[in-house]
Scaffold this active site. Structure first.
Site, PDB file in Angstrom:
ATOM      1  N   HIS A 226      -8.542   1.062  -9.936  1.00 46.71           N
ATOM      2  CA  HIS A 226      -7.765   1.753  -8.901  1.00 46.71           C
ATOM      3  C   HIS A 226      -8.272   3.194  -8.721  1.00 46.71           C
ATOM      4  O   HIS A 226      -8.123   3.776  -7.640  1.00 46.71           O
ATOM      5  CB  HIS A 226      -6.275   1.785  -9.268  1.00 46.71           C
ATOM      6  CG  HIS A 226      -5.602   0.453  -9.199  1.00 46.71           C
ATOM      7  ND1 HIS A 226      -5.629  -0.453 -10.241  1.00 46.71           N
ATOM      8  CD2 HIS A 226      -4.898  -0.133  -8.206  1.00 46.71           C
ATOM      9  CE1 HIS A 226      -4.958  -1.537  -9.904  1.00 46.71           C
ATOM     10  NE2 HIS A 226      -4.496  -1.365  -8.668  1.00 46.71           N
ATOM     11  N   ASP A 300     -10.310  -7.562  -3.692  1.00 49.87           N
ATOM     12  CA  ASP A 300      -9.240  -6.745  -4.252  1.00 49.87           C
ATOM     13  C   ASP A 300      -8.938  -5.681  -3.206  1.00 49.87           C
ATOM     14  O   ASP A 300      -9.672  -5.521  -2.222  1.00 49.87           O
ATOM     15  CB  ASP A 300      -9.681  -6.129  -5.582  1.00 49.87           C
ATOM     16  CG  ASP A 300      -8.491  -5.815  -6.493  1.00 49.87           C
ATOM     17  OD1 ASP A 300      -7.353  -5.767  -5.996  1.00 49.87           O
ATOM     18  OD2 ASP A 300      -8.718  -5.620  -7.708  1.00 49.87           O
TER      19      ASP A 300
END
Length: 998
Positions: A226, A300
């Site tokens: 992230h 993702d």
């Protein structure tokens, strides 16, 4: 056609052939065959731009402003986006937003969610199943993971969700992994593959698309994608041996989707700083061609730094499509992404046929998910439907199977400490760390025996800590809960220096059994655990883990779990000690035994409402168990009609005649086992004073079945009054002095010698020549004398030391004012004739009061939960908590019909159903059932045929015994019949499937 395009078409054809040859043994995802006619029709109606847009999923939030929702709606309308992946929000808000958004698109959108542990991962007011690491501890019950997947699918479909980005197929073999960690099933690739497959199949077989993640394996990273691009420096062989293993297995089994992670893996693609999401070698060559995956390939989230650090939004999206991606999740710049793809087609870098094929694949998924027959989400009963009781059952069973015992010292007897035995021999304290109020763990522990609670948090003052430290010295056992509020490694799993210091000190006492409610890797941060007497790992902090860990300690459930990861040299993969169950009560919900909680609760609530409205009783407590599991426990009303004190489940009630089967009959059964009491002997054999009386030859079997001719009762207090209403000499006085020592009320004391008069009155009372059935109190007043003579102990001491305390039924007591505050007790009657006061905290029965509150026919008090332990022991043929209190043969003898040929329904001491229904027992009770009722409004019933036990408490005699509606309305037995009805109805099909054991 340009040469470059012809070359690309040839390459695609070759890749297709190679893919087919490689993948011919794989299961083709079922969605690819869905409604081709609809797919063709919709596809042909789409513009080229809209076909690109079908490959994009925008992010959605249902907890934001109307302005946000309007802008999202405009974006979706303008670009005709193919799907939305939802993050934070609530079910009603999200459902309304989805319904609104679906109105502005030509093709209904796929709705996705990250629901690794169910909808509760993203939506409030929905079910949260255990983390995958918790599930990794489960041994041999992959069927439960399948059932969890099926439940997630049901809830998702009800919520209008078509794709769940789960399961996580990563093998977490890096304890410091900041992003996967507890989201993985563990470090064993076989276990990860097996459990992920069960979860995946449960979802897909019940109509939910899935997406394995995070391909090609995110388990061995020390960086969170992230926030940065993780580098995995493993060889191709290492990746094949470990990371890719679960993905291969699940792809072969027909996975519908795979999500690509943002990872830089030189062994797969040596391009510097290239995320695997954007790598043709990873997405097309490895996943599609080599592994033969034909389902949907998802990126993702495209807003993560793992991809944006080196490639801007829009450009990254195009590169993902060029790499072979089917769906881009969370695209930030949709106009640029579409423009980049269009330009690539125009330049010949992308083929329109590639886009078209992927668009058709997305449309096929939509058809499979039911969007070819789209209906808006029905908001009626949505939250209730999403919180089906079946999920509660699955949650409990999964948690129970996962709990892991890692240390279990031996007692001096050689027995393992867990589960706890011999409850009456230890003073027990509970200590919850990092909890500033009583925890679910502590509340559940208190259901099993008397415990004292202590709570310590970061805010606990040092002076308070010192006081608690000194108080704990007087306890034999410390049941310690470590309540870790965070599960992530970045914050040390919620472990604080103060927690470490206090826990270490508690363990060093040599008296601590520690339950850790947190990430297994937290064990490496907690010092002193090697000195704990027992260690239980619960994996996370939830109501289920807290309650079930407490039940494990006391042996209501066994320990079966094994560590799914290696924490350190002490706690390694597959460590775990099995412990047995001890047949103590388990606390759960009706569905766990196949009973509909809505039906049962509605029936009982309705009957209790009638009782309270009709002034049959001001309040009460109902407790029920089936199969050794407490499935209903609820308090109703208030202590009095006038008062505001609500009735509580742990209030103490006067048992009245239920005392007969919880004291006298109980003691006699034990004496029969010890061959000290013979049912065929006579009163004279055990009561020397009765040798010359009219009762000398009465046989105990006849006496205990109420057919010996004894009077029903004697109002002993009546003979103590003079004609003018004053007390006779040597009977009562308003003040305590000299021989007037037996306290009846605050202002009434009986002469200590009058007790002898009571027994003489019984001895000299008439006996009927007819030996018909007449229910009598008299013999039960005498049994304490027999018990004391045969055991050498006071009646109450004998019962407490030999039965109540070992059962953990510590509230069962005579004269409860000695031990408990008055407000915890429910008042009975205002006695306007004898005692001239409200009877509260003292026995209601006048005769028992004159005997100092201790008698074999009335006078016992206690909570419904503690009474149920005794009742359950009867149901279990005298066995409870690892101890045989009474032999099965004796239980059977005392609870059978003794003289049915005479029309006598009684057992020995116990009541049984009449041969023609009369209301004394539940209408649906079996002939094997038995129990007893009490004058004040109490009732117990045990039915071996249905494996049920039932306790009912009320104070129906408040404010006067003239209140008889509880009896005439058959409230007590009708409530029992509600349980029988619920059992007869049987479980729903979903529940039956969940309860079925493979």
């Amino acid at each position: 056609m340009p040469f470059s395009v012809r070359l690309r078409l040839l390459a695609c054809s070759l890749c297709f052939l190679l893919s087919f040859q490689t993948a011919h043994s794989q299961t083709v995802p079922s969605f690819l065959k869905a409604n081709p006619r609809w797919v063709d029709s919709v596809f042909n109606a789409l513009t080229p731009d809209q076909r690109i847009a079908q490959l994009i999923m925008v992010a959605g939030f249902s907890n934001r402003s109307k302005g946000y929702e309007d802008s999202l709606m405009t974006l979706i309308k303008n670009y005709q986006i193919g799907g939305v992946v939802f993050f934070q929000g609530g079910p009603i808000r999200q459902a309304r937003l989805v319904n609104r958004l679906q109105t502005v698109v030509k093709v209904p959108m796929l709705i996705a969610i990250d629901g690794e542990w169910g909808l509760g991962m993203r939506l409030d007011s929905t079910v949260r199943f255990p983390y995958q690491m918790t599930l990794g501890a489960i041994q041999g019950r992959d069927d439960l993971l399948y059932k969890m997947g099926a439940a997630v699918a049901r809830q998702s479909r009800r919520m209008g969700i078509h794709i769940n980005f789960a399961p996580v197929a990563d093998v977490n073999n890096n304890p410091n992994n900041p992003v996967i960690n507890f989201r993985s099933f563990g470090e064993d690739k076989e276990s990860v593959a097996r459990k992920a497959l069960a979860y995946m199949n449960g979802m897909q077989n019940n109509g939910l698309l899935t997406s394995l993640k995070h391909f090609p394996g995110h388990g061995d990273t020390g960086t969170d994608s992230h926030y940065d691009l993780p580098l995995i420096s493993k060889s191709r062989q290492q990746l094949d041996d470990l990371e890719l293993y679960p993905f291969r297995k699940l792809i072969d089994a027909g996975a519908s989707g795979v999500m690509i992670a943002h990872l830089n893996i030189p062994a797969l693609d040596s391009t510097p700083n290239l995320p695997s999401t954007l790598s043709h070698k990873v997405v097309s060559d490895l996943l599609k061609n080599e592994l033969g995956f034909g389902g949907l390939v998802f990126s993702d989230a495209m807003n993560m730094k793992g991809v944006l650090k080196y490639y801007p939004s829009g450009v990254a999206d195009l590169m993902g499509i060029e790499a072979g991606m089917d769906v881009l999740e969370y695209t930030l710049d949709i106009p640029r992404a579409i423009a980049e793809v269009k330009q690539a087609i125009a330049d010949g870098r992308l083929l329109q046929t590639d886009i078209d094929a992927r668009c058709r694949k997305v449309l096929a998924a939509k058809a499979w998910a039911g969007l070819d027959r789209y209906k808006p989400i029905n908001l009626m009963n949505l939250v209730r439907d999403l919180n089906e009781p079946e999920s509660n059952v699955i949650n409990r069973l999964l948690t129970e199977e996962a709990l892991t015992v890692l240390k279990n010292d031996k007692e001096p007897s050689g027995e393992p400490l867990i589960p706890l035995l011999n409850l009456g021999t230890k003073r027990i304290a509970t200590v919850s760390l990092d909890a500033d109020q009583e925890t679910y763990f502590q509340k559940m522990l208190a259901n099993y025996t008397a415990v004292t609670h202590f709570n310590l948090s970061a805010a606990t003052a040092d002076t308070t800590l010192e006081r608690i430290r000194n108080e704990l010295k007087s306890y034999d056992l410390l049941l310690v809960g470590v309540h870790l509020s965070n599960i992530r490694p970045a914050v040390q799993y919620g472990v604080t220096p103060k927690t470490v210091a206090v826990l270490k000190e508690l363990c060093e006492t040599g008296k601590a059994v520690v339950s850790v409610f947190g990430n297994p890797y937290a064990l490496d941060k907690l010092e002193g655990l090697d000195k704990a007497r027992g260690l239980i790992l619960a994996y996370q902090l939830t109501q289920f883990t807290e309650e079930l860990a407490a039940q494990l300690i006391f042996g209501a459930i066994p320990a079966k779990g094994k560590l799914p990861v290696t924490v350190n040299q002490t706690y390694k993969l597959n460590d775990g000690i099995s412990t047995p169950a001890l047949s103590r009560l388990k606390y759960t919900i009706p569905e766990e035994v196949g009973v509909d909680s809505y039906f049962l609760t509605a029936k009982i609530d309705s009957l209790m409402q009638v009782a309270i409205t009709e002034k049959a009783t001001p309040g009460g407590v109902v407790q029920m168990a089936k199969d050794g599991k407490v499935i209903f426990r609820k308090a109703y009303g208030t202590h009095t009609y006038e008062g505001l004190t609500p009735t509580k489940v742990d209030d103490l009630f006067d048992f009245a005649s239920v005392t007969k089967v919880t004291t006298s009959t109980l003691a006699l059964m034990r004496l029969v086992d010890e061959k000290k009491f013979n049912l065929e002997k006579t009163m004279a054999d055990y009561l020397p004073d009765f040798k010359n009386s009219n009762k000398a030859n009465l046989v105990w079997r006849d006496v205990l079945t109420h057919q010996a001719g004894l009077k029903a009762s004697i109002a002993f207090w009546v003979d103590t009054k003079n004609p003018d209403g004053t007390w006779k000499d040597k009977t009562f006085d308003e003040k305590q002095h000299g021989p007037y020592k037996v306290q009846i009320t605050d202002n009434l004391y009986m002469h200590r010698r009058y007790r002898k008069t009571i027994f003489e009155t019984i001895r000299d009372s008439p006996v009927s020549a007819k030996k018909d059935y007449v229910y009598s109190d008299l013999s039960f007043i005498l049994y304490p004398q027999i018990v004391e003579k045969m055991t050498g102990q006071k009646f109450e001491d004998y019962l407490k030391q030999n039965v109540y305390e070992p059962l953990g039924a510590t509230t069962l007591t005579f004269n409860p004012l000695r031990f408990y505050p008055l407000p915890r007790m429910v008042p009975t009657e205002y006695d306007s004739v004898f005692r001239k006061t409200l009877v509260w905290g003292r026995v209601h029965d006048e005769g028992a009061a004159m005997l100092g509150g201790v008698s074999g026919h009335a006078g016992l008090f206690g909570s419904s939960n503690d009474l149920m332990k005794l009742v359950q022991m009867y149901l279990q043929k005298g066995y409870y908590g690892g101890k045989q209190f009474i032999s099965p043969e004796t239980i059977t003898e005392f609870t059978r019909y003794q003289f049915p040929e005479k029309g006598n329904r009684r057992g020995l001491g116990f009541d049984k159903p009449t041969f023609t229904y009369s209301g004394n027992a539940p209408r649906f009770a079996s002939p094997q059932s038995f129990g007893h009722s009490g004058y004040t409004g109490t009732f117990i019933w045990i039915d071996p045929q249905y494996n049920t036990s039932y306790v009912f408490f009320s104070n129906r005699v408040y404010p006067s015994r003239t209140h008889t509606k509880l009896i005439t309305l058959n409230i007590r037995t009708n409530i029992a019949d509600a349980l029988y009805e619920a059992i007869r109805r049987g479980p729903s099909s979903n529940l039956a499937s969940i309860l079925a054991t493979p």
